[in-house]
Design a protein around this motif. Structure first.
Motif, short mmCIF file in Angstrom:
data_model
loop_
_atom_site.label_atom_id
_atom_site.label_comp_id
_atom_site.label_asym_id
_atom_site.label_seq_id
_atom_site.Cartn_x
_atom_site.Cartn_y
_atom_site.Cartn_z
N LEU A 89 13.46 8.15 -3.57
CA LEU A 89 12.93 8.96 -2.56
C LEU A 89 11.47 9.72 -3.76
O LEU A 89 10.50 10.57 -2.93
CB LEU A 89 13.83 9.58 -1.85
CG LEU A 89 14.46 9.01 -1.09
CD1 LEU A 89 15.59 10.46 -0.22
CD2 LEU A 89 14.10 8.15 0.27
N ALA A 90 11.93 10.04 -4.80
CA ALA A 90 10.84 11.09 -5.87
C ALA A 90 9.48 10.40 -5.13
O ALA A 90 8.28 10.71 -5.81
CB ALA A 90 11.33 11.85 -6.16
N VAL A 91 9.59 8.80 -6.16
CA VAL A 91 8.36 8.52 -6.42
C VAL A 91 8.07 8.19 -5.24
O VAL A 91 6.41 7.29 -5.71
CB VAL A 91 8.94 7.23 -7.45
CG1 VAL A 91 9.49 8.04 -8.60
CG2 VAL A 91 10.20 6.45 -7.24
N ARG A 93 6.03 4.79 -11.65
CA ARG A 93 7.85 3.82 -10.40
C ARG A 93 8.06 2.65 -10.49
O ARG A 93 8.67 2.74 -10.08
CB ARG A 93 5.97 3.77 -9.47
CG ARG A 93 6.48 3.74 -8.11
CD ARG A 93 5.65 3.41 -7.16
NE ARG A 93 4.22 2.33 -7.53
CZ ARG A 93 2.81 2.18 -6.77
NH1 ARG A 93 2.70 3.15 -6.27
NH2 ARG A 93 2.12 1.74 -7.21
N SER A 94 6.66 2.03 -11.38
CA SER A 94 7.63 0.45 -11.59
C SER A 94 9.36 0.94 -12.32
O SER A 94 10.29 0.03 -12.36
CB SER A 94 6.18 0.00 -12.58
OG SER A 94 7.26 -1.14 -12.81
N SER A 138 0.63 -1.59 -0.21
CA SER A 138 0.42 -0.15 -0.38
C SER A 138 1.01 0.67 0.04
O SER A 138 1.79 1.20 0.52
CB SER A 138 -0.99 -0.02 1.16
OG SER A 138 0.18 0.17 2.84
N ASP A 139 -0.20 2.71 0.13
CA ASP A 139 1.23 3.85 -0.11
C ASP A 139 1.84 3.59 1.25
O ASP A 139 2.30 4.58 1.28
CB ASP A 139 -0.10 4.87 -0.79
CG ASP A 139 -0.52 5.45 -2.09
OD1 ASP A 139 0.51 4.15 -2.57
OD2 ASP A 139 -1.32 5.22 -1.92
N ALA A 183 1.57 6.89 -5.84
CA ALA A 183 0.67 6.54 -7.22
C ALA A 183 -1.08 6.36 -7.61
O ALA A 183 -0.89 4.97 -6.88
CB ALA A 183 1.91 5.30 -8.23
N THR A 184 -1.37 6.89 -8.15
CA THR A 184 -2.91 6.92 -8.42
C THR A 184 -3.44 6.73 -9.72
O THR A 184 -4.35 5.49 -10.25
CB THR A 184 -3.50 8.27 -8.14
OG1 THR A 184 -3.39 9.26 -8.99
CG2 THR A 184 -3.32 8.28 -6.38
N THR A 185 -2.83 6.81 -10.78
CA THR A 185 -2.89 7.17 -12.17
C THR A 185 -2.30 5.52 -12.39
O THR A 185 -0.84 5.59 -12.23
CB THR A 185 -2.98 8.27 -13.59
OG1 THR A 185 -1.60 8.16 -12.74
CG2 THR A 185 -3.14 9.03 -12.88
#
Length: 398
Positions: A291-293, A307-308, A103-104, A298-300
């Motif tokens: 760290l940025a991603v 991110r991947s 999860s986030d 990520a929602t879309t």
């Protein structure tokens, strides 16, 4: 020839003084343990002894220099071992963060630990040695080599060159490595990696990069892949070449390698495929990208693809970083082994100097003891002769 009383007296006094001088000389030799007490005793041997003593002093200076270099290299080896542990842990965290089951909130926890590793890595890059000098600052070892700019990004402000120390007559050895070499470089054997950047809007993802023909004339080059929507048909081209239709999934051949692509790129998306040494080599940029991603949920589908892709790139860059650290540690180990060999050679050389000095100036105590006894007997005989002679006079017979 007339022999006066004064002549006999002077001869006996001279003999007694000569015996006294020889006796005292032997006594000085025994007391000092040296055959040569004054240069005048043996000028030639004393000259040779001075030259050998100077050579021995130089050898001792080299030995002291090797001690200092060994201490610095040993500390560097210890720090590099810790750096490798940091990379390894970061790689483990990236594998965890790549899982779709997290999860986030879980990724936020991963990001928190990764940030701690990032801060510790900066601290390791600014390690000081026992003299207070920065270990990875190169020539500029009086100031911290890694500093943050106004945006919070880490940059290297040290020197790419490192100090060298004379560790033997014909050998100068680098004391360590610069931070630029360790944290901002990769080994020349670093393989290909892909980077989709952070500006793509589609769901394009890349997977493995396979080497097909390492003897291909274009093997080793960098490749920029562009995507464009041509009347509803997604197309791509490599390094500004001809356009080709894209379908998912597909393997794109790139001069001796193939890259696996899938997903739907958007018009204007790009992908760069290059050797590690032609791509990002700054390990701090690697941590900052991750760290940025991780800090931005990520929602879309496009954000998830981004991110991947970023995490895959980060893992490969961490692999390149670990390879570079291992290579550097091997160099450090080779230098330490060389110092051990030079210590053995220097020790044997010092023993040879000491033996040569001993042969030239040290006293043979057996011979000296014998001479001491002889000189004592001679002195006593001269003294007794003087005592018997001093009262002799022709006036005693008048």
């Amino acid at each position: 020839m007339r022999i006066s009383t004064l002549t006999m007296y002077n001869q006996n006094v001279s003999s007694m003084n000569r015996q006294q001088t020889e006796f005292m000389k032997i006594g000085q030799q025994i007391a000092s343990g040296k055959r040569i007490v004054n240069i005048s005793d043996d000028p030639q041997a004393m000259t040779q002894a001075i030259n050998i003593s100077q050579s021995k002093s130089v050898s001792n200076q080299f030995n002291d220099a090797r001690v200092g270099v060994r201490n610095s290299l040993s500390q560097e080896e210890s720090v590099l071992n810790t750096v490798n542990d940091v990379y390894s842990r970061a790689k483990t965290l990236m594998v965890q963060a790549s899982s779709d089951t997290l999860s986030d909130a879980d990724r936020a926890s991963v990001s928190s630990e990764l940030r701690g590793l990032y801060e510790s890595l900066i601290g390791l890059g600014n390690t000081r040695d026992g003299n207070g000098r920065y270990l990875f600052g190169g020539y500029q070892d009086d100031t911290a080599p890694f500093v943050r700019d106004g945006a919070g990004d880490v940059s290297y402000v040290g020197s790419p060159e490192v100090r060298e120390q004379q560790v033997d007559g014909e050998r100068r050895m680098a004391v360590g490595h610069s931070g630029d070499k360790i944290f901002r470089s990769v080994h020349s054997s670093a393989g290909y990696l892909a980077d989709a950047g952070l500006n793509n809007e589609g769901t394009l993802q890349f997977d493995g990069i396979n080497i097909v023909d390492s003897n291909h004339p274009d093997f080793g080059q960098a490749y920029d892949i562009e995507f464009a929507d041509n009347a509803g048909q997604m197309q791509y081209r490599v390094n500004g070449g001809a356009w080709a239709d894209y379908s998912s999934p597909t393997n794109v051949a790139l001069g001796g390698i193939e890259i696996e692509l899938e997903g739907a790129p958007a018009d204007g998306d790009t992908l760069r495929v290059a050797r590690g040494q032609d791509n990002n080599m700054d390990i701090f940029r690697t941590f900052e990208k991750a760290l940025a991603v991780l800090d931005n949920p990520a929602t879309t589908d496009a954000e998830k693809a981004q991110r991947s892709n970023t995490l895959r790139t980060v893992m490969r860059e961490l692999d390149n970083g670990m390879d570079n650290v291992l290579t550097t540690r091997a160099e450090v180990g080779a230098r330490l082994n060389e110092l051990d060999a030079l210590d053995t050679i220097g020790g044997n050389r010092t023993l040879a100097y000491e033996q040569a000095l001993s042969d030239l100036v040290d006293l043979d105590y057996v011979e000296a003891a014998s001479q001491y006894s002889v000189r004592m007997v001679g002195l006593q005989a001269a003294q007794k002769a003087f005592v018997g002679m001093k009262d002799m006079s022709l006036f005693n017979f008048l």
